[in-house]
Structures are given as structure tokens and as C-alpha cells.
Scaffold this motif. Structure first.
Motif, PDB file in Angstrom:
ATOM      1  N   MET A   1      -5.395  15.896 -11.149  1.00  0.00           N
ATOM      2  CA  MET A   1      -6.145  15.210 -12.278  1.00  0.00           C
ATOM      3  C   MET A   1      -6.338  13.831 -11.978  1.00  0.00           C
ATOM      4  O   MET A   1      -6.228  13.738 -10.636  1.00  0.00           O
ATOM      5  CB  MET A   1      -4.821  14.987 -13.236  1.00  0.00           C
ATOM      6  N   THR A   2      -7.769  13.423 -12.547  1.00  0.00           N
ATOM      7  CA  THR A   2      -8.008  11.649 -11.863  1.00  0.00           C
ATOM      8  C   THR A   2      -7.154  10.983 -12.060  1.00  0.00           C
ATOM      9  O   THR A   2      -6.091  10.383 -13.052  1.00  0.00           O
ATOM     10  CB  THR A   2      -9.142  11.464 -13.101  1.00  0.00           C
ATOM     11  N   GLU A   3      -6.936  10.135 -10.745  1.00  0.00           N
ATOM     12  CA  GLU A   3      -5.764   8.762 -10.003  1.00  0.00           C
ATOM     13  C   GLU A   3      -6.204   8.305 -11.919  1.00  0.00           C
ATOM     14  O   GLU A   3      -7.480   7.716 -11.574  1.00  0.00           O
ATOM     15  CB  GLU A   3      -5.756   8.653  -9.041  1.00  0.00           C
ATOM     16  N   VAL A   4      -5.750   7.091 -12.073  1.00  0.00           N
ATOM     17  CA  VAL A   4      -5.987   6.500 -12.931  1.00  0.00           C
ATOM     18  C   VAL A   4      -5.276   4.305 -12.322  1.00  0.00           C
ATOM     19  O   VAL A   4      -5.541   4.109 -12.514  1.00  0.00           O
ATOM     20  CB  VAL A   4      -4.695   6.008 -14.246  1.00  0.00           C
ATOM     21  N   VAL A   5      -4.308   5.299 -11.615  1.00  0.00           N
ATOM     22  CA  VAL A   5      -3.636   3.752 -11.226  1.00  0.00           C
ATOM     23  C   VAL A   5      -3.155   4.506 -10.302  1.00  0.00           C
ATOM     24  O   VAL A   5      -1.951   5.597  -9.393  1.00  0.00           O
ATOM     25  CB  VAL A   5      -2.286   3.298 -12.069  1.00  0.00           C
ATOM     26  N   ARG A   6      -3.068   3.628  -9.000  1.00  0.00           N
ATOM     27  CA  ARG A   6      -2.518   3.816  -7.944  1.00  0.00           C
ATOM     28  C   ARG A   6      -1.522   2.604  -7.258  1.00  0.00           C
ATOM     29  O   ARG A   6      -2.966   0.834  -6.401  1.00  0.00           O
ATOM     30  CB  ARG A   6      -3.309   4.160  -6.135  1.00  0.00           C
ATOM     31  N   VAL A   7      -0.136   2.387  -7.049  1.00  0.00           N
ATOM     32  CA  VAL A   7      -0.081   1.328  -5.904  1.00  0.00           C
ATOM     33  C   VAL A   7       0.854   1.289  -4.653  1.00  0.00           C
ATOM     34  O   VAL A   7       1.256   2.405  -4.817  1.00  0.00           O
ATOM     35  CB  VAL A   7       0.539   0.274  -6.802  1.00  0.00           C
ATOM     36  N   LYS A   8      -0.080   1.113  -3.428  1.00  0.00           N
ATOM     37  CA  LYS A   8       0.160   0.853  -2.741  1.00  0.00           C
ATOM     38  C   LYS A   8       0.869   0.160  -1.901  1.00  0.00           C
ATOM     39  O   LYS A   8       0.021  -1.336  -1.194  1.00  0.00           O
ATOM     40  CB  LYS A   8      -0.741   2.130  -1.572  1.00  0.00           C
ATOM     41  N   CYS A   9       2.306   0.435  -1.596  1.00  0.00           N
ATOM     42  CA  CYS A   9       3.005  -0.810  -0.758  1.00  0.00           C
ATOM     43  C   CYS A   9       2.948  -2.363  -0.961  1.00  0.00           C
ATOM     44  O   CYS A   9       2.046  -3.415  -0.177  1.00  0.00           O
ATOM     45  CB  CYS A   9       2.887  -0.753   0.810  1.00  0.00           C
ATOM     46  N   LEU A  10       3.510  -2.640  -1.751  1.00  0.00           N
ATOM     47  CA  LEU A  10       2.737  -3.864  -2.429  1.00  0.00           C
ATOM     48  C   LEU A  10       3.803  -5.139  -1.967  1.00  0.00           C
ATOM     49  O   LEU A  10       5.132  -4.419  -2.162  1.00  0.00           O
ATOM     50  CB  LEU A  10       2.749  -4.355  -4.395  1.00  0.00           C
ATOM     51  N   ARG A  11       3.443  -5.848  -2.714  1.00  0.00           N
ATOM     52  CA  ARG A  11       4.358  -7.526  -1.901  1.00  0.00           C
ATOM     53  C   ARG A  11       3.788  -8.863  -2.797  1.00  0.00           C
ATOM     54  O   ARG A  11       2.584  -8.704  -2.700  1.00  0.00           O
ATOM     55  CB  ARG A  11       4.473  -7.874  -0.538  1.00  0.00           C
ATOM     56  N   HIS A  12       4.997  -8.978  -3.650  1.00  0.00           N
ATOM     57  CA  HIS A  12       4.180 -10.475  -4.575  1.00  0.00           C
ATOM     58  C   HIS A  12       5.133 -11.617  -3.547  1.00  0.00           C
ATOM     59  O   HIS A  12       6.540 -11.144  -4.212  1.00  0.00           O
ATOM     60  CB  HIS A  12       4.527 -10.417  -5.679  1.00  0.00           C
ATOM     61  N   VAL A  13       4.819 -12.671  -3.307  1.00  0.00           N
ATOM     62  CA  VAL A  13       5.486 -13.910  -3.515  1.00  0.00           C
ATOM     63  C   VAL A  13       5.437 -15.154  -5.256  1.00  0.00           C
ATOM     64  O   VAL A  13       4.183 -15.369  -5.045  1.00  0.00           O
ATOM     65  CB  VAL A  13       5.583 -14.954  -2.711  1.00  0.00           C
ATOM     66  N   TYR A  14       6.652 -15.142  -5.944  1.00  0.00           N
ATOM     67  CA  TYR A  14       6.508 -15.964  -6.859  1.00  0.00           C
ATOM     68  C   TYR A  14       6.489 -17.477  -6.699  1.00  0.00           C
ATOM     69  O   TYR A  14       6.538 -17.715  -5.155  1.00  0.00           O
ATOM     70  CB  TYR A  14       7.765 -16.045  -7.885  1.00  0.00           C
ATOM     71  N   PRO A  15       6.215 -18.281  -7.477  1.00  0.00           N
ATOM     72  CA  PRO A  15       5.761 -19.995  -7.196  1.00  0.00           C
ATOM     73  C   PRO A  15       7.274 -20.490  -6.367  1.00  0.00           C
ATOM     74  O   PRO A  15       7.347 -21.271  -5.557  1.00  0.00           O
ATOM     75  CB  PRO A  15       5.407 -20.729  -8.033  1.00  0.00           C
ATOM     76  N   ASP A  16       8.704 -20.048  -6.875  1.00  0.00           N
ATOM     77  CA  ASP A  16       9.754 -19.903  -6.019  1.00  0.00           C
ATOM     78  C   ASP A  16      10.082 -19.694  -5.272  1.00  0.00           C
ATOM     79  O   ASP A  16      11.128 -19.731  -5.017  1.00  0.00           O
ATOM     80  CB  ASP A  16      10.676 -19.962  -7.291  1.00  0.00           C
TER      81      ASP A  16
END
Length: 296
Positions: A1-16
Motif C-alpha cells: 500500500m502507498t505510504e502516507v506517513v514516514r517518520v525516521k529517528c526524529l528529535r525535537h527540542v522545545y524552547p525550554d
């Protein structure tokens, strides 16, 4: 099936300086799937959804939604992705229900007749036409969820993102929302990604589950595959559904049962055993010296 979403090794840093990671397995959603993200409070479920909407940009990693970067292509994805936030009071801003649902088609530049047709159709489809002139502030929690869902679905998006859609709802409202999501998925082919803390509802709304904990995607699989791994659930500080825990105890006691996901499956598992037990009890009353009728 067609891929709709792919997330690979995500890192996020918030302002705090709070840092949220998602590594381990890639997070992949295919067209037409209903995917549930399970994890303890503070595990980053809402953060992950915010990256899928394009509201947050990762410091590291890859996020693809419908084949594009949701931050760079935020405007083009607005018609293709519907979103319902956990606190729908922050999302419903129209003076009336009709006006609120009409916001997305109006902002897309559609003609008044086209806007009217889309709004009327979704109001009818969700059986909330009687609410169209109501002031959203005075609606019940379940009604507000339906209005927010109608606003998210009015443009018939390919992908629907839901953050805790059952939070604060009574049992009847939960059943109604489950029915609506099932209808969108089957009738319109809508791909659904959601977070949820009521683990007992998961088998009713998800085809596949991702379990996350402390920045790691621990496991992905069908509800039956995931719930069979009580060790993984407990590693993620999650309690298994009550039915799953009950039947796991029965299995450990040597009772030959399979893992059920619904009450109907549990009934089908238990009824033959209960009937057999009743037959044995009656037989032993007549023939007290003859036993072991359940053996084998």
C-alpha cells in the motif's frame, strides 16, 4: 500500500530545552490504515502528531506526510490533512456550528455554493444537522468533539490526525465517535492516526499499534500481536486491556483459551468451556465415582 506517513529517528527540542526523541523503528502509516500511538504520559505522542501537522519542525530526523515535508508544504497539505486536537475548545472558533465547519472550505477560496454543499453534506453525514445554528460554547463535550471532527472532515482529507479523541467522553459519545471514524475509514478511505490513553478501546479503532516509551518505538503490530506482548506493554508503563489480562491469567492456569480482543471473541472462547463444565457437573452428580470428564 502507498505510504502516507514516514517518520525516521526524529528529535525535537522545545524552547525550554525539553528534548523529545523517536528512534528505534521507523513510524510508517499506509493508505487506509487506522493507526494508534500508545505510550505513557509525557512520552511525546502529541509532539509526534504536531510534527505530522507541520506545526513543529524537527531538529533532526525525517518527517514525510503524503510524500512531502509538512513544514515546507504546510499550505498545500491543509486540504489533504484533517486535525482534531485534544482540547477542541481551542479549535472551535466560529460563532455558530455552521460557521465553524465552514472555515476550512471558505479559507480554501471555494465559492459560497460549494462551501454550503460541503458543510451541509458533513452535517448530514455526522447526524448533527440539528446543531448547525447552535453556539459551540454551549454544546456538550461529545457534541463539541463531533463539531471538531466535522470541521476536520469537511474537505474529505486523505489523512485524519486525532489527539485523544475519546478523552472526557461518556460511553455513548465514545461509541458514536468510533462509529463515525469507522464510517470515514470504510466509506471515504480516510487514513487515521490517533493517540489514546483508554487502551480498552484500541481493538475497536485500530488496525495497527505503535508502542513508544522514553523516546523509543518499542514495537509495532496488530492489536493481537501487541497485546500478546505484556512485557512490552509493561516496559512502556502501560496496563493491558482487562480482557487481555484476564485471559492471560486463564492461560497461565492451564485453561486452553486464545487471546480475545472483543467481548464477542471472549464469549466465543468461554462459552464452550462453560458448557462443557456444566455438562461435567451434571454427569458427576449422577455418577459420583466416574470423574475426569474434562480431561483431553
Amino acid at each position: 500500500m502507498t505510504e502516507v506517513v514516514r517518520v525516521k529517528c526524529l528529535r525535537h527540542v522545545y524552547p525550554d530545552k525539553t528534548e523529545v526523541r523517536f528512534c528505534g523503528l521507523d513510524f510508517v502509516v499506509r493508505a487506509g490504515e487506522r493507526v494508534m500511538i500508545l505510550g505513557p504520559n509525557g512520552s511525546g505522542k502529541t509532539t509526534l502528531l504536531a510534527h505530522l501537522t507541520g506545526l513543529l519542525k524537527p531538529v533532526e530526523g525525517e518527517v514525510q506526510v503524503l510524500g512531502v515535508d509538512p513544514v515546507r508544504e504546510f499550505a498545500s497539505l491543509r486540504r489533504r490533512v484533517g486535525v482534531v486536537f485534544q482540547n477542541v475548545d481551542e479549535q472551535i472558533i466560529g460563532p455558530t456550528v455552521w460557521d465553524d465547519i465552514a472555515l476550512a472550505p471558505r479559507n480554501s477560496g471555494l465559492k459560497p455554493g460549494e462551501v454550503r454543499e460541503l458543510v451541509e453534506n458533513i452535517l448530514q453525514a455526522m447526524d448533527i444537522y440539528h446543531l448547525k445554528d447552535k453556539i459551540p460554547h454551549y454544546l456538550s463535550g461529545g457534541e463539541k468533539k463531533k463539531v471538531a471532527l466535522a470541521g476536520a472532515m469537511v474537505m474529505r482529507p486523505e489523512l485524519l490526525l486525532l489527539d485523544e479523541p475519546f478523552d472526557g467522553l461518556d460511553p455513548r459519545s465514545k461509541r458514536e465517535i468510533i462509529h463515525l471514524l469507522d464510517r470515514f475509514n470504510h466509506q471515504f478511505g480516510t487514513t487515521i492516526v490517533m493517540t489514546n490513553h483508554d487502551i480498552n478501546l484500541v481493538p475497536l479503532v485500530a488496525d495497527r499499534i505503535y508502542v513508544i516509551s522514553e523516546g523509543v518505538i518499542l514495537m509495532q503490530g496488530s492489536p493481537r500481536e501487541v497485546f500478546a506482548r505484556l512485557d512490552i506493554l509493561r516496559q512502556a508503563n502501560l496496563e493491558p486491556p482487562l480482557l487481555v489480562e484476564l485471559f492471560a491469567h486463564l492461560s497461565r492456569e492451564g485453561i486452553p483459551v486464545n487471546l480475545p480482543l472483543t467481548l464477542e471473541e471472549a464469549r466465543q472462547e468461554l462459552l464452550p468451556l462453560l458448557k462443557s463444565g456444566l455438562t461435567c457437573a451434571r454427569y458427576e452428580e449422577r455418577e459420583p465415582k466416574r470423574v475426569a470428564c474434562l480431561e483431553g
